[in-house]
Design an enzyme around this catalytic site. Structure first.
Site, PDB file in Angstrom:
ATOM      1  N   LYS A 283      17.232   1.032  -0.925  1.00 26.98           N
ATOM      2  CA  LYS A 283      16.302   1.319  -2.017  1.00 26.98           C
ATOM      3  C   LYS A 283      16.204   2.833  -2.254  1.00 26.98           C
ATOM      4  O   LYS A 283      16.110   3.295  -3.406  1.00 26.98           O
ATOM      5  CB  LYS A 283      14.914   0.752  -1.698  1.00 26.98           C
ATOM      6  CG  LYS A 283      13.818   1.083  -2.731  1.00 26.98           C
ATOM      7  CD  LYS A 283      14.193   0.645  -4.142  1.00 26.98           C
ATOM      8  CE  LYS A 283      13.002   0.597  -5.084  1.00 26.98           C
ATOM      9  NZ  LYS A 283      12.250   1.835  -5.206  1.00 26.98           N
TER      10      LYS A 283
ATOM     11  N   GLU B  31      19.217   6.561  -9.546  1.00 28.43           N
ATOM     12  CA  GLU B  31      18.325   6.546 -10.720  1.00 28.43           C
ATOM     13  C   GLU B  31      18.032   7.965 -11.196  1.00 28.43           C
ATOM     14  O   GLU B  31      18.069   8.250 -12.405  1.00 28.43           O
ATOM     15  CB  GLU B  31      17.035   5.829 -10.344  1.00 28.43           C
ATOM     16  CG  GLU B  31      15.974   5.765 -11.402  1.00 28.43           C
ATOM     17  CD  GLU B  31      14.691   5.142 -10.863  1.00 28.43           C
ATOM     18  OE1 GLU B  31      13.617   5.742 -11.082  1.00 28.43           O
ATOM     19  OE2 GLU B  31      14.759   4.079 -10.219  1.00 28.43           O
ATOM     20  N   TYR B  32      17.749   8.865 -10.263  1.00 33.69           N
ATOM     21  CA  TYR B  32      17.518  10.272 -10.628  1.00 33.69           C
ATOM     22  C   TYR B  32      18.731  10.826 -11.361  1.00 33.69           C
ATOM     23  O   TYR B  32      18.604  11.495 -12.399  1.00 33.69           O
ATOM     24  CB  TYR B  32      17.276  11.112  -9.375  1.00 33.69           C
ATOM     25  CG  TYR B  32      15.865  11.182  -8.866  1.00 33.69           C
ATOM     26  CD1 TYR B  32      15.131  10.025  -8.590  1.00 33.69           C
ATOM     27  CD2 TYR B  32      15.251  12.397  -8.618  1.00 33.69           C
ATOM     28  CE1 TYR B  32      13.842  10.100  -8.090  1.00 33.69           C
ATOM     29  CE2 TYR B  32      13.961  12.479  -8.122  1.00 33.69           C
ATOM     30  CZ  TYR B  32      13.259  11.318  -7.865  1.00 33.69           C
ATOM     31  OH  TYR B  32      11.980  11.387  -7.379  1.00 33.69           O
TER      32      TYR B  32
ATOM     33  N   HIS C 296      19.260   3.773  -4.140  1.00 37.40           N
ATOM     34  CA  HIS C 296      19.060   3.275  -5.508  1.00 37.40           C
ATOM     35  C   HIS C 296      18.269   4.284  -6.326  1.00 37.40           C
ATOM     36  O   HIS C 296      18.618   4.619  -7.457  1.00 37.40           O
ATOM     37  CB  HIS C 296      18.327   1.926  -5.465  1.00 37.40           C
ATOM     38  CG  HIS C 296      17.742   1.487  -6.779  1.00 37.40           C
ATOM     39  ND1 HIS C 296      16.588   2.042  -7.308  1.00 37.40           N
ATOM     40  CD2 HIS C 296      18.136   0.556  -7.665  1.00 37.40           C
ATOM     41  CE1 HIS C 296      16.318   1.472  -8.460  1.00 37.40           C
ATOM     42  NE2 HIS C 296      17.241   0.560  -8.707  1.00 37.40           N
ATOM     43  N   ASN C 297      17.182   4.788  -5.756  1.00 33.33           N
ATOM     44  CA  ASN C 297      16.345   5.738  -6.487  1.00 33.33           C
ATOM     45  C   ASN C 297      17.060   7.064  -6.702  1.00 33.33           C
ATOM     46  O   ASN C 297      16.863   7.724  -7.731  1.00 33.33           O
ATOM     47  CB  ASN C 297      15.033   5.961  -5.738  1.00 33.33           C
ATOM     48  CG  ASN C 297      14.092   4.783  -5.884  1.00 33.33           C
ATOM     49  OD1 ASN C 297      14.506   3.661  -6.176  1.00 33.33           O
ATOM     50  ND2 ASN C 297      12.812   5.010  -5.657  1.00 33.33           N
TER      51      ASN C 297
ATOM     52  N   SER D 214      12.606  -3.002  -6.668  1.00 36.75           N
ATOM     53  CA  SER D 214      12.819  -2.163  -7.849  1.00 36.75           C
ATOM     54  C   SER D 214      12.590  -2.971  -9.115  1.00 36.75           C
ATOM     55  O   SER D 214      12.972  -4.136  -9.203  1.00 36.75           O
ATOM     56  CB  SER D 214      14.238  -1.597  -7.859  1.00 36.75           C
ATOM     57  OG  SER D 214      14.442  -0.814  -9.024  1.00 36.75           O
TER      58      SER D 214
ATOM     59  N   VAL E  84       0.854  -1.180   0.000  1.00 34.08           N
ATOM     60  CA  VAL E  84       0.000   0.000   0.000  1.00 34.08           C
ATOM     61  C   VAL E  84       0.891   1.231   0.000  1.00 34.08           C
ATOM     62  O   VAL E  84       2.115   1.136   0.094  1.00 34.08           O
ATOM     63  CB  VAL E  84      -0.957   0.019   1.206  1.00 34.08           C
ATOM     64  CG1 VAL E  84      -1.846  -1.212   1.201  1.00 34.08           C
ATOM     65  CG2 VAL E  84      -0.189   0.112   2.522  1.00 34.08           C
TER      66      VAL E  84
END
Length: 479
Positions: A185, A192-193, A188-189, A130, A76
């Site tokens: 995580k 990614e950015y 990681h993001n 991911s 959620v």
């Protein structure tokens, strides 16, 4: 209801639904629960042939359908909705059971929840996932935190549903205690950015300076994807750039508003880096670039400001420039990953997580958004030297940066002269130059701080802290 399911998933939006299907496809019986029960039954009706599902309508029935120790996965929205689901299900669980949060939770929330549930004897496993909806279905990269005991029970299941690297290794590992999984995580993001920003800058330079069309740039990216830049993001960039809008016949990128959105994990990466005192300037520039793109009124008001306009290069010069952009992109990517792994190492030390950096590089080789061929080499670098202070300290990466830096600098010169913004490339090079500098202006900064605030400074020639009584004879005193 009889106990039969090895795992349960509550929250059956796209990610939850696809993870449930992934478990079922891999031979597990999956209990299903959703606040809107129609979604539960629709999943079974549409995908029931893929495996064994147990549809439930109440929280009590959902928990009763799970074998012990119960493995209950929450899919959620992060924040208050996650807390609400935990409050609903925790009273129905017993010591030894586990709640797995597969959402993009803030790691501090995960640490709080893990502590609270541990006091009740319940394992809380904050799990970064991911790969988007396709990864959730076909195999994501999975970053679980929590206790070693919970991983002993849950780990084999996650390993089975995870992506597999080219050598067959599952892209999942026990990251560390409490919030370690969600922390990794988050970083990681952030990477990614930065990766996406650098790719965007490469595209803009190839278009505005080299004068290539989106279709031509797509072919350049396809070529790059066969070499050292081989990665998921480079691959999909070629697809996006080659796509033509059906309604207008224009390149797809020309009909999309140039205002990038974000969900917050990149900001978290920068905010936490500031708390830890870790320089992640490349990631920060990527976050700020997205923010700037969304300030349409400010941009509109500023379009008349003085500055050069890009003038496309001749054909031969354009080809040579494209090669230089590839060098700049590769070097800047190395810096972005360097900054990200530095933040993970600092977080691991701060929170006593003992994170294996080579292990993190290993599980990012498949399934996740930043999967890239050179993660094999990052893994090898950390496996060879677990105490490696920086990827730039690795002999192979240092040699590649040395070979790329002249082109890297030339690209930034061209960008500056032609007025093409390249904040990611620029920040990466500034970071690199700052690391290798013999002296930094921080010495002056400390003098200024001591002058206006008596903040003291340290000397190069003797130990201790010192303060100068500025004015008059400017006497130096020990602090």
């Amino acid at each position: 209801m009889s106990t039969s399911a090895q795992i349960g998933v509550t929250g059956l939006a796209v990610m939850g639904r696809n993870l449930a299907r992934n478990f079922a496809r891999n031979g597990y019986t999956v209990a299903l629960h959703n606040r809107t029960t129609a979604r539960t039954h629709d999943l079974v009706k549409e995908f029931g042939h893929e495996g064994d599902f147990v549809a439930t309508e109440t929280a009590k029935d959902f928990v009763a359908a799970l074998e012990r120790p119960r493995r209950l996965m929450i899919m959620v929205k992060a924040g208050a909705p996650t807390d609400a689901v935990i409050r609903e299900f925790a009273p129905l669980l017993e010591p030894g059971d586990m709640i797995i949060d597969g959402g993009n939770a803030h790691f501090a929330d995960t640490r709080r929840r893990e502590k609270e549930l541990r006091e009740q004897g319940i394992h809380f496993v904050g799990t970064g996932i991911s790969g988007g909806e396709e990864g959730a279905l076909h195999g994501p990269s999975i970053m679980p935190g929590g206790s070693a005991e919970s991983y002993a029970s849950l780990g084999p299941m996650l390993e089975k549903i995870s992506a597999k690297a080219k050598d067959g290794a599952p892209c999942v590992t026990h990251v560390g205690p409490d919030g370690a999984g969600h922390f990794v995580k988050m970083v990681h993001n952030g990477i990614e950015y930065a990766d996406m920003q650098l790719i965007g800058e490469a595209y803009q330079l190839l278009r505005d300076v080299a004068g290539y069309s989106p279709a031509q740039i797509a072919e350049i990216f396809r070529t790059w994807n066969t070499g050292r830049l081989d990665s998921y993001l480079i691959e999909i960039t070629a697809e996006v750039l080659s796509h033509v809008d059906a309604a207008t016949g224009k390149p797809f990128v020309d009909v999309v508003q140039d205002q990038a959105e974000q969900k917050g994990t990149g900001r978290w990466t920068v905010q936490i880096a500031l708390d830890l005192g870790v320089p992640v300037s490349g990631i920060a520039e990527a976050v700020f670039a997205r923010s700037l793109s969304g300030h349409s009124a400010l941009r509109e008001a500023s379009r008349g400001l003085a500055g050069p306009k890009p003038a496309p290069l001749a054909e031969d010069e354009a080809r040579a420039f494209a090669d230089r952009v590839e060098q700049a992109l590769y070097a800047s990517k190395i810096v972005s990953y360097t900054q990200g792994f530095h933040e993970i190492a600092s977080g691991s030390e701060e929170y006593d997580w003992n994170i294996d950096l080579g292990g993190i590089a290993s599980i990012w080789r498949g399934g996740c958004i930043i999967r890239a061929a050179f993660l094999d080499r990052i893994r090898a670098a950390y496996d060879a030297r677990p105490d490696l202070p920086s990827l730039l300290s690795d002999e192979t990466f240092a040699r590649e940066i040395a070979q790329a830096q002249d082109d890297w600098r030339e690209v930034l010169v061209a960008a500056t002269r032609q007025g093409v913004p390249a904040p990611g490339f620029s920040a990466a090079l500034a970071y690199y130059d700052a690391l290798r500098a013999e002296r930094l202006p921080a010495a002056l900064t400390q003098g200024q701080r001591d002058f206006f605030g008596a903040h003291t400074y340290r000397r190069t020639d003797r130990e201790g802290s010192f303060h100068t009584l500025w004015g008059g004879d400017r006497t130096e005193v020990g602090a």
